[in-house]
Structures are given as structure tokens and as C-alpha cells.
Design a protein around this motif. Structure first.
Motif, PDB file in Angstrom:
ATOM      1  N   GLN A   1       0.842  -1.187   0.000  1.00 27.13           N
ATOM      2  CA  GLN A   1       0.000   0.000   0.000  1.00 27.13           C
ATOM      3  C   GLN A   1       0.882   1.243   0.000  1.00 27.13           C
ATOM      4  O   GLN A   1       1.817   1.363   0.786  1.00 27.13           O
ATOM      5  CB  GLN A   1      -0.893   0.009   1.236  1.00 27.13           C
ATOM      6  N   VAL A   2       0.560   2.158  -0.887  1.00 29.98           N
ATOM      7  CA  VAL A   2       1.341   3.392  -0.985  1.00 29.98           C
ATOM      8  C   VAL A   2       0.998   4.322   0.170  1.00 29.98           C
ATOM      9  O   VAL A   2      -0.171   4.543   0.478  1.00 29.98           O
ATOM     10  CB  VAL A   2       1.069   4.098  -2.324  1.00 29.98           C
ATOM     11  N   GLN A   3       2.025   4.848   0.810  1.00 28.68           N
ATOM     12  CA  GLN A   3       1.831   5.832   1.878  1.00 28.68           C
ATOM     13  C   GLN A   3       2.734   7.030   1.618  1.00 28.68           C
ATOM     14  O   GLN A   3       3.904   6.880   1.257  1.00 28.68           O
ATOM     15  CB  GLN A   3       2.152   5.231   3.234  1.00 28.68           C
ATOM     16  N   LEU A   4       2.165   8.207   1.812  1.00 27.28           N
ATOM     17  CA  LEU A   4       2.884   9.465   1.668  1.00 27.28           C
ATOM     18  C   LEU A   4       2.673  10.267   2.942  1.00 27.28           C
ATOM     19  O   LEU A   4       1.528  10.497   3.342  1.00 27.28           O
ATOM     20  CB  LEU A   4       2.376  10.250   0.467  1.00 27.28           C
ATOM     21  N   VAL A   5       3.758  10.685   3.572  1.00 31.87           N
ATOM     22  CA  VAL A   5       3.665  11.409   4.831  1.00 31.87           C
ATOM     23  C   VAL A   5       4.461  12.706   4.718  1.00 31.87           C
ATOM     24  O   VAL A   5       5.692  12.676   4.610  1.00 31.87           O
ATOM     25  CB  VAL A   5       4.180  10.566   6.010  1.00 31.87           C
ATOM     26  N   GLU A   6       3.747  13.828   4.766  1.00 27.21           N
ATOM     27  CA  GLU A   6       4.388  15.138   4.661  1.00 27.21           C
ATOM     28  C   GLU A   6       4.815  15.657   6.029  1.00 27.21           C
ATOM     29  O   GLU A   6       4.206  15.311   7.052  1.00 27.21           O
ATOM     30  CB  GLU A   6       3.441  16.173   4.026  1.00 27.21           C
ATOM     31  N   SER A   7       5.813  16.496   6.012  1.00 25.54           N
ATOM     32  CA  SER A   7       6.257  17.181   7.223  1.00 25.54           C
ATOM     33  C   SER A   7       6.974  18.460   6.813  1.00 25.54           C
ATOM     34  O   SER A   7       7.282  18.656   5.636  1.00 25.54           O
ATOM     35  CB  SER A   7       7.182  16.295   8.057  1.00 25.54           C
ATOM     36  N   GLY A   8       7.234  19.318   7.798  1.00 18.69           N
ATOM     37  CA  GLY A   8       8.010  20.517   7.539  1.00 18.69           C
ATOM     38  C   GLY A   8       7.237  21.807   7.449  1.00 18.69           C
ATOM     39  O   GLY A   8       7.823  22.881   7.308  1.00 18.69           O
ATOM     40  N   LEU A  20       9.657  21.518   2.864  1.00 15.95           N
ATOM     41  CA  LEU A  20       8.710  20.439   3.098  1.00 15.95           C
ATOM     42  C   LEU A  20       9.328  19.106   2.682  1.00 15.95           C
ATOM     43  O   LEU A  20      10.100  19.054   1.725  1.00 15.95           O
ATOM     44  CB  LEU A  20       7.424  20.667   2.306  1.00 15.95           C
ATOM     45  N   SER A  21       8.965  18.058   3.402  1.00 17.72           N
ATOM     46  CA  SER A  21       9.408  16.705   3.068  1.00 17.72           C
ATOM     47  C   SER A  21       8.210  15.799   2.921  1.00 17.72           C
ATOM     48  O   SER A  21       7.185  16.005   3.579  1.00 17.72           O
ATOM     49  CB  SER A  21      10.328  16.152   4.161  1.00 17.72           C
ATOM     50  N   CYS A  22       8.349  14.797   2.080  1.00 15.61           N
ATOM     51  CA  CYS A  22       7.300  13.799   1.895  1.00 15.61           C
ATOM     52  C   CYS A  22       7.969  12.433   1.833  1.00 15.61           C
ATOM     53  O   CYS A  22       8.666  12.128   0.863  1.00 15.61           O
ATOM     54  CB  CYS A  22       6.513  14.077   0.617  1.00 15.61           C
ATOM     55  N   ALA A  23       7.767  11.647   2.876  1.00 15.51           N
ATOM     56  CA  ALA A  23       8.329  10.294   2.922  1.00 15.51           C
ATOM     57  C   ALA A  23       7.365   9.343   2.235  1.00 15.51           C
ATOM     58  O   ALA A  23       6.188   9.259   2.612  1.00 15.51           O
ATOM     59  CB  ALA A  23       8.555   9.887   4.364  1.00 15.51           C
ATOM     60  N   ALA A  24       7.868   8.647   1.227  1.00 12.74           N
ATOM     61  CA  ALA A  24       7.036   7.765   0.420  1.00 12.74           C
ATOM     62  C   ALA A  24       7.408   6.308   0.649  1.00 12.74           C
ATOM     63  O   ALA A  24       8.586   5.979   0.820  1.00 12.74           O
ATOM     64  CB  ALA A  24       7.187   8.112  -1.053  1.00 12.74           C
ATOM     65  N   SER A  25       6.416   5.458   0.657  1.00  9.35           N
ATOM     66  CA  SER A  25       6.666   4.029   0.797  1.00  9.35           C
ATOM     67  C   SER A  25       5.588   3.245   0.083  1.00  9.35           C
ATOM     68  O   SER A  25       4.478   3.753  -0.149  1.00  9.35           O
ATOM     69  CB  SER A  25       6.708   3.625   2.280  1.00  9.35           C
ATOM     70  N   ILE A  97       1.538  11.099  -5.847  1.00 11.77           N
ATOM     71  CA  ILE A  97       2.317  10.293  -6.782  1.00 11.77           C
ATOM     72  C   ILE A  97       1.381   9.602  -7.762  1.00 11.77           C
ATOM     73  O   ILE A  97       0.218   9.309  -7.425  1.00 11.77           O
ATOM     74  CB  ILE A  97       3.175   9.241  -6.027  1.00 11.77           C
ATOM     75  N   ARG A  98       1.855   9.394  -8.985  1.00 11.16           N
ATOM     76  CA  ARG A  98       1.102   8.632  -9.970  1.00 11.16           C
ATOM     77  C   ARG A  98       2.098   7.896 -10.860  1.00 11.16           C
ATOM     78  O   ARG A  98       3.226   8.351 -11.047  1.00 11.16           O
ATOM     79  CB  ARG A  98       0.224   9.541 -10.829  1.00 11.16           C
ATOM     80  N   PRO A  99       1.689   6.761 -11.427  1.00 14.25           N
ATOM     81  CA  PRO A  99       2.548   6.115 -12.431  1.00 14.25           C
ATOM     82  C   PRO A  99       2.633   6.994 -13.668  1.00 14.25           C
ATOM     83  O   PRO A  99       1.725   7.789 -13.948  1.00 14.25           O
ATOM     84  CB  PRO A  99       1.850   4.789 -12.711  1.00 14.25           C
ATOM     85  N   TRP A 100       3.703   6.884 -14.424  1.00 15.65           N
ATOM     86  CA  TRP A 100       3.970   7.814 -15.510  1.00 15.65           C
ATOM     87  C   TRP A 100       2.885   7.780 -16.581  1.00 15.65           C
ATOM     88  O   TRP A 100       2.629   8.790 -17.243  1.00 15.65           O
ATOM     89  CB  TRP A 100       5.331   7.519 -16.150  1.00 15.65           C
ATOM     90  N   TRP A 101       2.197   6.635 -16.733  1.00 11.66           N
ATOM     91  CA  TRP A 101       1.202   6.521 -17.806  1.00 11.66           C
ATOM     92  C   TRP A 101      -0.167   7.068 -17.410  1.00 11.66           C
ATOM     93  O   TRP A 101      -1.073   7.124 -18.236  1.00 11.66           O
ATOM     94  CB  TRP A 101       1.051   5.053 -18.212  1.00 11.66           C
ATOM     95  N   GLN A 102      -0.331   7.472 -16.190  1.00 11.08           N
ATOM     96  CA  GLN A 102      -1.636   7.885 -15.688  1.00 11.08           C
ATOM     97  C   GLN A 102      -1.702   9.408 -15.626  1.00 11.08           C
ATOM     98  O   GLN A 102      -0.757  10.069 -15.209  1.00 11.08           O
ATOM     99  CB  GLN A 102      -1.844   7.290 -14.292  1.00 11.08           C
TER     100      GLN A 102
END
Length: 118
Positions: A1-8, A20-25, A97-102
């Protein structure tokens, strides 16, 4: 599962800077676009800056020469360096975030608030 967590986010005076930071997983796209969006109360969401997995960047005219988007692939982290901040930059900032084709971004973070006082 994609998770994006912003901070800053935070409060600064006009002319100041924030990063600003965005940790992606959890994403497995070989090619992608990541972006920072913002939304102020009563206004539509605005795409601020975009970066591809290959490093191509795009900026909204309102932030060119002031904001810089970057990524650290080793840390899976997206950044937005914001300089010369203005009161009109006040908004909730989101990474996505999105895949390049979307065409549409399909995963979003929860947002981080940026407030710029005059």
C-alpha cells in the motif's frame, strides 16, 4: 500500500523559507511523477511543482524562481524548498504520486500547513 507522509510545514514571516518533506513508501512504479499541490481556504487545489522519476521538473508560474522540487531516491523522500515566501503561499500542502502513464495523481498524503504572515 502506498503511503505518503508530509512534514516541515509551519508559520513564517514573508520573505522567509521552509522545506517540506514527503516520505514515500509502498510504491512499485518503475516510472512515476511526484508532485506538491496546495489548497487555500475557498480556493481550488493548485499544482505547485512536479518531478518525474527521471528528474524532469515543472513549476506553476506563481512559484517559479522561488520554489525547488527535488527527490532523494535513497531515502524515498520528496522535498519542496520554498524561499521568498509570500502571504499568498499560505495553504495546506500535499504531496502526491502517480505512475507515468496515468494522467491523474492517485495517491495523496494527509497534508502539512504552511502559513506566511506579512
Amino acid at each position: 500500500q502506498v503511503q505518503l507522509v508530509e512534514s516541515g510545514g509551519g508559520s513564517v514571516q514573508a520573505g522567509g523559507s521552509l522545506r517540506l518533506s514527503c516520505a514515500a513508501s509502498g510504491y512499485t512504479y518503475n516510472g512515476y511523477w511526484m508532485a506538491w499541490f496546495r489548497q487555500a481556504p475557498g480556493k481550488e487545489r493548485e499544482g505547485v511543482a512536479h518531478i518525474s522519476s527521471g528528474g524532469t521538473t515543472r513549476y506553476a508560474d506563481s512559484v517559479k524562481e522561488r520554489f525547488t522540487i527535488s527527490q532523494d531516491n535513497a531515502k524515498n523522500t520528496l522535498y519542496l524548498q520554498m524561499n521568498s515566501l509570500k502571504p499568498e503561499d499560505t495553504a495546506m500542502y500535499y504531496c502526491a504520486i502517480r505512475p507515468w502513464w496515468q494522467a491523474e495523481y492517485n495517491y495523496w498524503g494527509q497534508g502539512t500547513q504552511v502559513t506566511v504572515s506579512s
